[in-house]
Design a protein around this motif. Structure first.
Motif, short mmCIF file in Angstrom:
data_model
loop_
_atom_site.label_atom_id
_atom_site.label_comp_id
_atom_site.label_asym_id
_atom_site.label_seq_id
_atom_site.Cartn_x
_atom_site.Cartn_y
_atom_site.Cartn_z
N ILE A 151 0.84 -1.20 0.00
CA ILE A 151 0.00 0.00 0.00
C ILE A 151 0.88 1.25 0.00
O ILE A 151 0.57 2.25 -0.66
N GLY A 152 2.00 1.21 0.73
CA GLY A 152 2.93 2.33 0.71
C GLY A 152 3.49 2.59 -0.68
O GLY A 152 3.60 3.73 -1.12
N SER B 186 0.96 4.20 -2.90
CA SER B 186 0.78 5.63 -2.62
C SER B 186 1.80 6.50 -3.33
O SER B 186 1.62 7.71 -3.44
N LYS B 187 2.88 5.92 -3.83
CA LYS B 187 3.93 6.68 -4.52
C LYS B 187 3.73 6.74 -6.03
O LYS B 187 4.46 7.45 -6.73
N LEU C 227 -3.77 6.36 -9.96
CA LEU C 227 -4.39 5.25 -9.24
C LEU C 227 -5.71 4.86 -9.89
O LEU C 227 -6.54 5.71 -10.20
N SER D 8 -7.35 0.92 -0.83
CA SER D 8 -7.42 2.07 -1.73
C SER D 8 -7.44 3.36 -0.93
O SER D 8 -6.72 4.32 -1.24
N ALA E 61 -4.06 4.09 0.66
CA ALA E 61 -3.13 4.69 -0.31
C ALA E 61 -3.45 6.16 -0.51
O ALA E 61 -2.55 6.99 -0.60
N LEU E 62 -4.74 6.51 -0.55
CA LEU E 62 -5.13 7.91 -0.71
C LEU E 62 -4.68 8.74 0.49
O LEU E 62 -4.29 9.90 0.33
N LEU F 172 -2.02 8.10 2.35
CA LEU F 172 -0.55 8.14 2.37
C LEU F 172 0.07 8.96 1.24
O LEU F 172 1.18 9.44 1.37
N THR F 173 -0.65 9.09 0.13
CA THR F 173 -0.06 9.75 -1.04
C THR F 173 0.14 11.25 -0.82
O THR F 173 -0.59 11.88 -0.05
N TYR G 12 -2.08 12.17 -6.28
CA TYR G 12 -2.03 11.50 -7.57
C TYR G 12 -2.34 12.52 -8.67
O TYR G 12 -3.14 13.43 -8.47
N GLN H 102 -6.78 9.94 -10.37
CA GLN H 102 -7.25 8.81 -9.56
C GLN H 102 -8.68 8.46 -9.97
O GLN H 102 -9.47 9.34 -10.30
#
Length: 152
Positions: free
Chosen positions: A113-114, A117-118, A122, A130, A133-134, A136-137, A140, A143
């Motif tokens: 998931i990390g 997020s990079k 997405l 999901s 990830a949103l 942590l990012t 995007y 998305q």
């Protein structure tokens, strides 16, 4: 480290697909997951429009991985090494707990998931991973989360 090693200088489309166990078992009140064909079609569209070079996939499901590999070949990457097959009568979590330790499985999932997020873009089904990830990012460029309602 995984991201830098595999994707330095590349444009990456991140994809998260919830296991096919959700497609077959339809757990009450959980988000409806998209058909794999629909996710792959959306990925093709986003890769062309956003000029992505490759796909990073987060999934534990061997069936989903195989379908993506057949369509996207060597453009497909994943940190996750453990992929599982469940039959229509059991959740993939049950299968996973029989094959690996909860610690190792959780560690692999969180790292995946990390990495997701990079990515630059997405495409994902509505699922906790999901949304993780949103959170942590840093943002995007594009998305798309499939919002298909909830299972009854």
């Amino acid at each position: 480290e995984y991201y830098n090693c595999n994707f330095s200088g590349r444009r990456v489309l991140g994809v998260l697909c919830r296991g096919t166990d959700y497609l077959t078992m339809r757990p009450h009140a959980h988000p409806v997951q998209p058909e794999i064909r629909d996710v792959m079609d959306k990925c093709t569209q986003v890769m062309e429009e956003m000029h992505c070079d490759c796909i990073y996939m987060a999934t534990e499901d061997q069936n989903i991985w195989d379908q993506f590999r057949n369509r996207f070949g060597n453009l497909l990457f994943s940190y996750q090494h453990t992929r599982l097959i469940s039959d229509a009568a059991e959740y993939i979590d049950k299968v996973a707990n029989e094959q690996t330790t909860p610690y190792e499985r959780s560690r692999e999932y969180l790292i995946s998931i990390g990495i997701l997020s990079k990515c630059n873009c997405l495409v994902a089904g509505a699922a906790n991973g999901s949304y993780g990830a949103l959170l942590l990012t840093k943002g995007y460029e594009y998305q798309y989360i499939f919002q298909l309602g909830r299972y009854e």
